[in-house]
Design an enzyme around this catalytic site. Structure first.
Site, PDB file in Angstrom:
ATOM      1  N   CYS A 181       0.840  -1.203   0.000  1.00  0.00           N
ATOM      2  CA  CYS A 181       0.000   0.000   0.000  1.00  0.00           C
ATOM      3  C   CYS A 181       0.874   1.253   0.000  1.00  0.00           C
ATOM      4  CB  CYS A 181      -0.959  -0.001   1.174  1.00  0.00           C
ATOM      5  SG  CYS A 181      -0.226  -0.422   2.777  1.00  0.00           S
ATOM      6  N   GLY A 182       1.976   1.177  -0.741  1.00  0.00           N
ATOM      7  CA  GLY A 182       2.856   2.336  -0.871  1.00  0.00           C
ATOM      8  C   GLY A 182       3.535   2.690   0.440  1.00  0.00           C
TER       9      GLY A 182
END
Length: 288
Positions: free
Chosen positions: A89-90
């Protein structure tokens, strides 16, 4: 130049990865819609509850008699970083960990710091640190509901009242939109009266039944639990937004890589065919 078999294997690998990232993006989009609906519905309720609490407190002697608003000399601090259970998720989880470490270094370096992680990623990181970690509540996202978050809130509130901690802070991602999450470090305890931009034309006159004391005793703990639950819902929506954005970008990158690999494959194939033709021509000339 790479041979055809190696390039073909890389193309197949990237295609498989692209299919996975597309599927993860679609799953995150579905989860985001539900998480966004929850936080949009929670925000007005939380804000109204906080406003009522502030008005009730202001209508009398203020927050002096509220045990959760007691201010004392700060020696021990509890930090509650809210992350996710999963990655991909980055920089979602990394930003929370960085913000927590920055707060410890800049604000709380002179105090005894304890960590109460919510989310597997923060638990796995801080259990390796030098700070004490409360490991009873980090699995809230496995079954996200108010009851599970309430247990963590009650621990923090009970420990504050008992004097185990003098301040409690939340570190979480506030959901703004799919592509934007804002890292917030907010004071949870002691309660701080929120400033409002509303213009008050007159004081709010409440009729309190059965009594002001009873209302305060019921309203304050509920408000605090709602505050923590809201932070967790903000983080949950932010997680799905961040993952959706990260998977969308990964899918685009896979597409760009496929273009390069297919171009390389065609060039390699063309070079191999050209070499075969040259060998045939050279052999024919030699026989002639």
């Amino acid at each position: 130049m790479a041979n055809l078999k190696e390039v073909k294997e890389r193309i197949n690998s990237v295609v498989s990865t692209q299919q996975i990232t597309k599927a993860m993006k679609m799953v995150s989009a579905a989860k985001l819609r539900r998480a966004q609906d929850k936080i949009v519905q929670m925000r007005p309720y939380s804000q109204k509850l906080t406003n009522i609490l502030n008005n009730v407190s202001a209508a009398s002697e203020g927050a002096a008699d509220i045990i959760y608003a007691e201010k004392r000399e700060v020696k021990k601090v509890l930090l509650i970083p809210v992350t996710s259970d999963k990655g991909l998720c980055g920089a979602f989880n990394t930003n929370i960990i960085k913000a927590t470490n920055a707060a410890i270094k800049d604000q709380f370096s002179a105090y005894d710091v304890t960590i109460l992680p919510l989310g597997k990623k923060s638990y796995e990181y801080f259990k390796k640190s030098k700070y004490p970690v409360i490991s009873d509540y980090y699995q809230v996202f496995q079954d996200l509901n108010f009851e599970n978050v309430r247990l963590a809130a009650e621990y923090a509130m009970g420990s504050f009242v008992a004097g185990d901690y003098d301040q409690v802070y939340l570190v979480f991602n506030e959901f703004k939109n799919v592509a934007t999450q804002i890292v917030r470090t907010e004071q949870f305890l002691p309660m701080a009266k929120e400033e409002t931009t509303e213009v008050k034309t007159s004081e709010v006159d409440y009729i309190l039944e059965p009594s002001r004391t009873y209302i305060i005793e019921e309203l304050v703990p509920t408000s605090l639990k709602i505050q923590l639950y809201k932070a967790v819902l903000e983080s949950n929506a932010s997680e799905h937004g961040a993952r959706m954005t990260a998977m969308d970008k990964a899918t685009e990158n896979a597409g760009e890589l496929l273009k390069e690999l297919r171009l390389m494959y065609n060039r390699t194939r063309q070079a191999a065919i050209t070499n075969e033709i040259l060998e045939i021509v050279a052999g024919a000339e030699a026989l002639g």
